[in-house]
Scaffold this active site. Structure first.
Site, PDB file in Angstrom:
ATOM      1  CB  THR A 154      -0.844   0.017   1.330  1.00 27.83           C
ATOM      2  OG1 THR A 154      -1.819  -0.957   1.155  1.00 27.83           O
ATOM      3  CG2 THR A 154      -1.652   1.273   1.225  1.00 27.83           C
ATOM      4  CG  ASN A 193       2.792  -1.487   3.579  1.00 33.76           C
ATOM      5  OD1 ASN A 193       2.594  -0.491   2.912  1.00 33.76           O
ATOM      6  ND2 ASN A 193       1.837  -2.332   3.678  1.00 33.76           N
TER       7      ASN A 193
END
Length: 557
Positions: free
Chosen positions: A81, A102
């Site tokens: 992400t 991340n």
């Protein structure tokens, strides 16, 4: 190099009715849009877009009738992400942005927890991120400090002081990576409502929305109506210890606020927050162009909890389509001249239990012994290194591995060589890359589908943050050993099911065009920058600006 037809095709993006047409767009320059709406749908793979495209009837159908790039790429290997979002509004690969994953390891920080979260400021004493998948994410201060480059919204504010740069998302890392450091307003979901940067006040419109959400989030919610088109996706898939997915329609009992994020309702809340900010700030209605970045996170939580191919994802795709349609209708009603870009931070892989039933022989869960702790103990024992301190660190079974800095230089080399050999021999591992080998590779150019695995890893590499070596798993390996914590599937690999995402542009009057050749998410910022008059020079981007006839000059040349 990618074929020049890609650049030429994007000229359609600024061919707006009433200002230019196919015959005279060389002689008329369309007005800049008053609002840029940059949307990232977390875990919305190119495969999902293609699978459900024919069923879209609302917002996603509108976007599919604009300029469509069905083969966009998050070209790097670390398809998570934070890295994915760091490419969208900066125009640079995640390694250059400083966002290698991340989480990563920094053994120099003065706290017991050496894991650094991409969207924290670990310089603040007394903080610790903890476990990103847990309900409580530790005591950390959310920050864009680790992002090393400016976003499009920040660049715009420098040349246009009256412009506003705003971000709203379901995740702090999505909002921060797309908004950047200099944001007028920024919000992300935390607990039972939207939060913002430490020391800032939540604007009244968002505070009122939080009250509305807080009043209903713990209350029971009936199941979503199952569309006829989703019935074929409904099938029980057993996993873990007597658990199953594939038949859930998102009904919630009283007191189940903790599962709210993993439902289509979550995206509606994010869009409601974005709408509240747009209305309160009157974005797109002033003299200057404004930018709002919107990170929709429900698809990711649903993909993790239920996989990408079941009833749950089918319902989510329909609801996402409707939610976006409602959002665009609101902007239309305000007569805002806006341009929309929609893409994703990464794709995703379905849970291996369903893939196995579908005849995918490579679908497996990862060996629970393939991790830094277990491998490190074997290596230490084999090298007769005394003590019980770890010799290897990593945030997970794949990605960056770090050798302990408490060892001598000779021991560090021995540990690295031994660990690489041991991990590379594992039958679930595709490749292990030494950091020196990765660093020696030139930043790749050209069509991203043809990049080698090492080149993909290079795009994620940052010399100050990346590990001593990087582990890449084979296709079809799910890096979750068990499903006891609610995650049944995930992403993060260098393979195209995680790298390929749609990239869509729409503006009122746009001429539909579809370009099947590959583009990259690092092309988005130069593209939007050219549209709104923000110059991003060739040395400031890893992407490709548009050579748009009749529009702003090509800022890459």
């Amino acid at each position: 190099m990618r074929k020049p037809t890609i650049v030429t095709a994007l000229a359609a993006l600024i061919t707006i009715s009433g200002t230019a047409n196919a015959e005279d767009h060389n002689s008329a320059e369309p007005a800049q849009p008053k609002l840029v709406v940059a949307i990232s749908v977390d875990q919305f793979s190119a495969d999902l877009f293609a699978e459900y495209r024919s069923s879209f009837t609302d917002g996603l159908k509108r976007l599919a009738n604009g300029v469509v790039f069905p083969s966009g790429y998050q070209s790097h290997a670390a398809t998570e992400t934070c890295p994915g979002h760091s490419t969208i509004m900066t125009g640079v690969h995640s390694g250059r942005a400083g966002i290698i994953a991340n989480n990563w390891i920094d053994q120099s920080i003065e706290r017991e927890d050496k894991t650094v979260y991409c969207a924290e400021d670990e310089r603040i004493a007394g903080t610790s991120f903890g476990d990103i998948t847990a309900a409580t994410q530790g005591d950390f201060v959310a920050s864009a400090w680790h992002l090393l480059v400016p976003t499009l919204g920040e660049r715009l504010k420098k040349i246009s002081p009256k412009s506003r740069n705003v971000a709203v998302a379901g995740k702090d890392r999505a909002a921060l990576m797309m908004g950047g450091h200099d944001v007028d307003e920024i919000y992300w979901w935390q607990g039972k409502g939207f939060s913002t940067l430490k020391g800032r006040k939540i604007m009244p419109a968002v505070a009122r929305l939080n009250e509305v959400i807080g009043a209903k989030i713990d209350k029971a919610r009936p199941a979503f109506e199952i569309p006829a088109s989703c019935s074929a996706h409904s099938a029980k898939i057993m996993h873990g210890e007597g658990k199953s997915v594939g038949e859930y329609a998102f009904e919630r009992p009283d007191g189940a606020a903790s599962i709210y994020r993993g439902s289509p309702d979550f995206d509606r809340s994010i869009i409601a927050a974005a709408t509240a900010v747009i209305n309160d700030m009157k974005l797109g209605q002033g003299e200057a162009t404004d930018v709002i970045s919107v990170g929709l996170s429900a698809t990711d939580y649903i993909g993790h909890a239920f996989g990408t191919e079941g009833l749950e994802m089918c319902i989510q795709m329909g609801e996402l389509d409707r939610s976006l349609g409602d959002f665009f209708d609101i902007l239309d009603a305000q007569e805002i001249d806006y341009v929309v870009m929609l893409t994703a931070d990464h794709g995703g892989l379905d849970l291996p239990e369903r893939m196995s039933q579908q005849g995918v022989p490579t679908a497996q869960r990862i060996d629970p012994d393939l991790n830094a702790k277990t491998i490190g103990k074997k290596v230490a024992a084999g090298l007769n290194i005394p003590g019980d301190k770890p010799v290897l660190y990593a945030d997970g079974p794949f990605g960056d591995y770090y050798v302990s800095l408490e060892l001598s230089e000779e021991q560090r080399e021995q540990v690295k060589d031994s660990a690489i050999a041991l991990i590379a021999a594992h039958d679930q591992v595709e490749m292990v890359l030494d950091r020196d080998d990765i660093a020696s590779i030139e930043i790749p150019r050209g069509s991203p589908e043809g990049w080698t695995l090492a080149e993909r890893a290079r795009a994620s590499f940052n010399p100050d943050r990346s590990g001593d070596f990087i582990v890449l798993l084979k296709k079809g390996i799910t890096p979750i050993a068990t499903t006891q914590r609610g995650y049944v599937s995930t992403h993060g690999s260098p393979w195209d099911y995680d790298r390929r995402v749609p990239i869509l542009f729409w503006r009122e009057g746009i001429q539909h065009f579809e370009q099947p050749l590959s583009v990259m998410t690092v092309d988005i910022a130069p593209t939007l920058g050219a549209l709104i008059g923000v110059e991003i020079t060739a040395d400031q981007t890893d992407g490709q600006c548009l050579d748009i006839d009749g529009g702003p000059a090509n800022s890459c040349e």
